[in-house]
Design a protein around this motif. Structure first.
Motif, PDB file in Angstrom:
ATOM      1  N   PRO A  26       0.723  -1.292   0.120  1.00 53.93           N
ATOM      2  CA  PRO A  26      -0.146  -0.009  -0.080  1.00 53.93           C
ATOM      3  C   PRO A  26       0.733   1.082  -0.048  1.00 53.93           C
ATOM      4  O   PRO A  26       0.373   2.148  -0.317  1.00 53.93           O
ATOM      5  N   THR A  27       2.069   1.324   0.607  1.00 52.47           N
ATOM      6  CA  THR A  27       2.984   2.244   0.409  1.00 52.47           C
ATOM      7  C   THR A  27       3.845   2.334  -0.750  1.00 52.47           C
ATOM      8  O   THR A  27       3.854   1.279  -1.365  1.00 52.47           O
ATOM      9  N   PHE A  28       4.499   3.411  -1.230  1.00 46.95           N
ATOM     10  CA  PHE A  28       4.891   3.784  -2.465  1.00 46.95           C
ATOM     11  C   PHE A  28       6.198   4.864  -2.455  1.00 46.95           C
ATOM     12  O   PHE A  28       6.201   5.542  -1.636  1.00 46.95           O
ATOM     13  N   GLY A  29       6.969   4.543  -3.304  1.00 43.83           N
ATOM     14  CA  GLY A  29       8.284   5.501  -3.555  1.00 43.83           C
ATOM     15  C   GLY A  29       9.246   5.252  -2.671  1.00 43.83           C
ATOM     16  O   GLY A  29       9.785   4.164  -2.001  1.00 43.83           O
ATOM     17  N   THR A  30       9.446   6.221  -1.603  1.00 43.96           N
ATOM     18  CA  THR A  30      10.564   6.206  -0.469  1.00 43.96           C
ATOM     19  C   THR A  30      10.041   5.679   0.884  1.00 43.96           C
ATOM     20  O   THR A  30      10.816   5.906   1.805  1.00 43.96           O
ATOM     21  N   ALA A  31       8.682   5.426   0.832  1.00 41.09           N
ATOM     22  CA  ALA A  31       8.093   5.061   2.104  1.00 41.09           C
ATOM     23  C   ALA A  31       8.410   3.706   2.202  1.00 41.09           C
ATOM     24  O   ALA A  31       8.076   2.817   1.272  1.00 41.09           O
ATOM     25  N   PRO A  32       8.594   3.374   3.515  1.00 51.60           N
ATOM     26  CA  PRO A  32       8.871   1.829   3.577  1.00 51.60           C
ATOM     27  C   PRO A  32       7.380   0.908   3.952  1.00 51.60           C
ATOM     28  O   PRO A  32       6.530   1.627   4.160  1.00 51.60           O
ATOM     29  N   PRO A  33       7.816  -0.384   3.543  1.00 58.14           N
ATOM     30  CA  PRO A  33       6.466  -1.262   3.610  1.00 58.14           C
ATOM     31  C   PRO A  33       5.946  -1.259   5.269  1.00 58.14           C
ATOM     32  O   PRO A  33       6.827  -0.894   6.193  1.00 58.14           O
ATOM     33  N   ILE A  34       4.838  -1.374   5.426  1.00 54.30           N
ATOM     34  CA  ILE A  34       4.131  -1.435   6.829  1.00 54.30           C
ATOM     35  C   ILE A  34       4.390  -2.724   7.291  1.00 54.30           C
ATOM     36  O   ILE A  34       4.012  -3.920   6.712  1.00 54.30           O
ATOM     37  N   ARG A  35       5.251  -2.770   8.220  1.00 57.81           N
ATOM     38  CA  ARG A  35       5.797  -4.284   8.965  1.00 57.81           C
ATOM     39  C   ARG A  35       4.903  -4.462  10.311  1.00 57.81           C
ATOM     40  O   ARG A  35       5.085  -5.390  10.739  1.00 57.81           O
ATOM     41  N   HIS A  36       4.177  -3.294  10.644  1.00 54.30           N
ATOM     42  CA  HIS A  36       3.450  -3.560  12.007  1.00 54.30           C
ATOM     43  C   HIS A  36       2.038  -2.800  11.503  1.00 54.30           C
ATOM     44  O   HIS A  36       2.054  -1.610  11.286  1.00 54.30           O
ATOM     45  N   LEU A  37       0.974  -3.636  12.153  1.00 51.44           N
ATOM     46  CA  LEU A  37      -0.511  -3.040  11.868  1.00 51.44           C
ATOM     47  C   LEU A  37      -1.181  -3.329  13.331  1.00 51.44           C
ATOM     48  O   LEU A  37      -1.430  -4.288  13.762  1.00 51.44           O
ATOM     49  N   ASP A  38      -1.418  -2.214  13.858  1.00 51.56           N
ATOM     50  CA  ASP A  38      -2.406  -2.029  15.116  1.00 51.56           C
ATOM     51  C   ASP A  38      -3.873  -1.929  14.506  1.00 51.56           C
ATOM     52  O   ASP A  38      -4.129  -1.033  13.754  1.00 51.56           O
ATOM     53  N   VAL A  39      -4.942  -2.720  15.078  1.00 49.47           N
ATOM     54  CA  VAL A  39      -6.283  -2.588  14.781  1.00 49.47           C
ATOM     55  C   VAL A  39      -6.840  -2.146  15.973  1.00 49.47           C
ATOM     56  O   VAL A  39      -6.851  -2.865  17.092  1.00 49.47           O
ATOM     57  N   VAL A  40      -7.304  -0.782  16.194  1.00 50.53           N
ATOM     58  CA  VAL A  40      -7.737  -0.262  17.251  1.00 50.53           C
ATOM     59  C   VAL A  40      -9.336  -0.002  17.130  1.00 50.53           C
ATOM     60  O   VAL A  40      -9.764   0.669  15.970  1.00 50.53           O
ATOM     61  N   LYS A  41     -10.235  -0.479  17.815  1.00 53.07           N
ATOM     62  CA  LYS A  41     -11.673  -0.406  17.617  1.00 53.07           C
ATOM     63  C   LYS A  41     -12.428   0.272  18.882  1.00 53.07           C
ATOM     64  O   LYS A  41     -12.030   0.089  19.976  1.00 53.07           O
ATOM     65  N   SER A  42     -13.265   1.142  18.583  1.00 51.52           N
ATOM     66  CA  SER A  42     -13.850   1.999  19.548  1.00 51.52           C
ATOM     67  C   SER A  42     -15.163   1.942  19.373  1.00 51.52           C
ATOM     68  O   SER A  42     -15.823   2.283  18.104  1.00 51.52           O
ATOM     69  N   LEU A  43     -16.057   1.566  20.167  1.00 47.02           N
ATOM     70  CA  LEU A  43     -17.663   1.386  20.069  1.00 47.02           C
ATOM     71  C   LEU A  43     -18.163   2.439  20.867  1.00 47.02           C
ATOM     72  O   LEU A  43     -18.229   2.216  22.172  1.00 47.02           O
ATOM     73  N   GLU A  44     -19.238   3.158  20.275  1.00 53.37           N
ATOM     74  CA  GLU A  44     -20.025   4.037  21.259  1.00 53.37           C
ATOM     75  C   GLU A  44     -21.345   3.195  21.669  1.00 53.37           C
ATOM     76  O   GLU A  44     -22.157   2.780  20.675  1.00 53.37           O
ATOM     77  N   ASP A  45     -21.458   3.276  22.929  1.00 50.51           N
ATOM     78  CA  ASP A  45     -22.643   2.518  23.373  1.00 50.51           C
ATOM     79  C   ASP A  45     -23.087   3.394  24.676  1.00 50.51           C
ATOM     80  O   ASP A  45     -22.733   4.492  24.843  1.00 50.51           O
ATOM     81  N   ASN A  46     -24.278   2.699  25.259  1.00 50.25           N
ATOM     82  CA  ASN A  46     -24.971   3.652  26.430  1.00 50.25           C
ATOM     83  C   ASN A  46     -24.116   3.505  27.538  1.00 50.25           C
ATOM     84  O   ASN A  46     -24.657   4.132  28.633  1.00 50.25           O
ATOM     85  N   ILE A  47     -23.063   2.736  27.776  1.00 52.72           N
ATOM     86  CA  ILE A  47     -22.427   2.308  29.007  1.00 52.72           C
ATOM     87  C   ILE A  47     -21.136   3.083  28.944  1.00 52.72           C
ATOM     88  O   ILE A  47     -20.964   4.087  29.807  1.00 52.72           O
ATOM     89  N   ASP A  48     -19.939   2.561  28.589  1.00 50.31           N
ATOM     90  CA  ASP A  48     -18.549   3.042  28.640  1.00 50.31           C
ATOM     91  C   ASP A  48     -18.046   3.028  27.388  1.00 50.31           C
ATOM     92  O   ASP A  48     -16.440   3.534  27.462  1.00 50.31           O
ATOM     93  N   ASP A  49     -18.306   3.213  26.426  1.00 49.11           N
ATOM     94  CA  ASP A  49     -17.477   3.453  24.920  1.00 49.11           C
ATOM     95  C   ASP A  49     -16.603   2.495  24.993  1.00 49.11           C
ATOM     96  O   ASP A  49     -15.114   3.028  25.035  1.00 49.11           O
ATOM     97  N   PRO A  50     -16.382   1.156  24.888  1.00 48.09           N
ATOM     98  CA  PRO A  50     -15.310   0.309  25.247  1.00 48.09           C
ATOM     99  C   PRO A  50     -14.515   0.408  24.000  1.00 48.09           C
ATOM    100  O   PRO A  50     -14.777   0.797  22.526  1.00 48.09           O
ATOM    101  N   VAL A  51     -13.135  -0.016  24.138  1.00 52.69           N
ATOM    102  CA  VAL A  51     -12.257   0.014  23.026  1.00 52.69           C
ATOM    103  C   VAL A  51     -11.734  -1.548  22.889  1.00 52.69           C
ATOM    104  O   VAL A  51     -11.793  -2.407  23.834  1.00 52.69           O
ATOM    105  N   ALA A  52     -11.014  -1.913  21.618  1.00 57.41           N
ATOM    106  CA  ALA A  52     -10.713  -3.276  21.605  1.00 57.41           C
ATOM    107  C   ALA A  52      -9.237  -3.147  20.571  1.00 57.41           C
ATOM    108  O   ALA A  52      -9.018  -2.247  19.960  1.00 57.41           O
ATOM    109  N   TYR A  53      -8.394  -4.065  20.911  1.00 60.26           N
ATOM    110  CA  TYR A  53      -7.253  -3.978  20.255  1.00 60.26           C
ATOM    111  C   TYR A  53      -6.849  -5.408  19.396  1.00 60.26           C
ATOM    112  O   TYR A  53      -7.173  -6.343  19.941  1.00 60.26           O
TER     113      TYR A  53
END
Length: 285
Positions: A137-164
């Protein structure tokens, strides 16, 4: 008269690298000339230029503005890098908030080649051996992506939980095919509660512990120094969701992407880094 095929690899790499900088699509088509051209383009032109920046960039570099995305992939897969890009100009003018409203296949269905009336054209893109799947997905002088974090945030009625989740990325780095597959997995999204997603390049999550305590993902506020750091060969896939999505029904006659089989699914891992508290103290597992 000397032919292009007669040139040594060193010269051929320079020529094809220049062609790739001004016309990437023609460079990709040049892979069909021979196995030698295919090897030079894939190994040298598409990846070596990206790898060259790894040694020149560091996590402490100042003024780093993010990675350059592959222009060809941006044109063909725009909505997969940022889901709001799949909306039309009329929809942008009509809606106050550009949310998928639970329709997670909308960015896929609105890809230029997916919306084409020619079934053969779409099938050419969907082949498992299609060349776009191997591109970074990267190009030119940009290095390849070797580490990918998936960060998730859910809006709800209680505490807006996050996941990883952390995605297990094979060598030499994240490919467009792997990113495509990640977005088809329930681990990466919120299913019918998904509102949007965005690939944030050049960034890496510092502490899931701090993220979990705050209950939200902050990329552009005072909390950035504690949550997110700059890293040229990393990216964050940020996914937001809401329990109030209307769960739109999809026309069963409309094309939708095929779900992955168990054997072809990407591998998702839990948090692999250290824990850092609010005072900046680092706690290892």
């Amino acid at each position: 008269m000397a032919l292009l095929q007669d040139l040594p690899n060193e010269t051929l790499i320079l020529i094809l690298s220049f062609l790739g900088a001004i016309d990437l699509q023609s460079t990709l088509l040049a892979q069909r000339v021979s196995r030698r051209f295919q090897g030079v383009i894939q190994d040298a032109v598409l990846y070596s230029a990206s790898n060259s920046r790894v040694n020149s960039c560091s996590e402490s570099a100042t003024g780093y503005s993010g990675l350059d995305l592959n222009p060809l992939l941006q044109a063909k897969f725009r909505g997969l890098f940022h889901s709001v890009e799949c909306f039309t100009a009329a929809e942008r003018a009509r809606y106050w908030a550009l949310t998928l409203d639970g329709d997670v296949t909308l960015p896929f269905r609105r890809l230029p080649w997916a919306a084409d009336s020619s079934l053969a054209y779409r099938d050419a893109f969907l082949r498992s051996e299609a060349s776009w799947r191997r591109l970074s997905p990267t190009f030119g002088t940009a290095p390849p992506i070797r580490h990918l974090d998936v960060v998730k945030s859910l809006e709800d009625n209680i505490d807006d939980p996050v996941a990883y989740f952390q995605v297990d990325i094979p060598h030499p780095g994240l490919s467009m095919g792997l990113l495509y597959d990640i977005l088809l997995c329930e681990e990466a999204l919120y299913g019918p509660d998904t509102g949007s997603w965005q690939l944030l390049t050049g960034k890496r999550l510092k502490s899931f512990d701090v993220l979990y305590r705050w209950g939200c993902f902050i990329d552009d506020s005072r909390g950035e120094s504690q949550l997110v750091g700059e890293k040229p060969d990393a990216a964050i896939l940020f996914v937001s969701g809401s329990e109030w999505c209307s769960h739109k029904a999809i026309d069963r006659h409309e094309w939708t992407p095929q779900r992955l089989t168990k054997n072809s699914r990407p591998k998702f891992l839990s948090w692999q880094g250290p824990l850092i508290d609010h005072e900046g103290t680092e706690w290892c597992y």
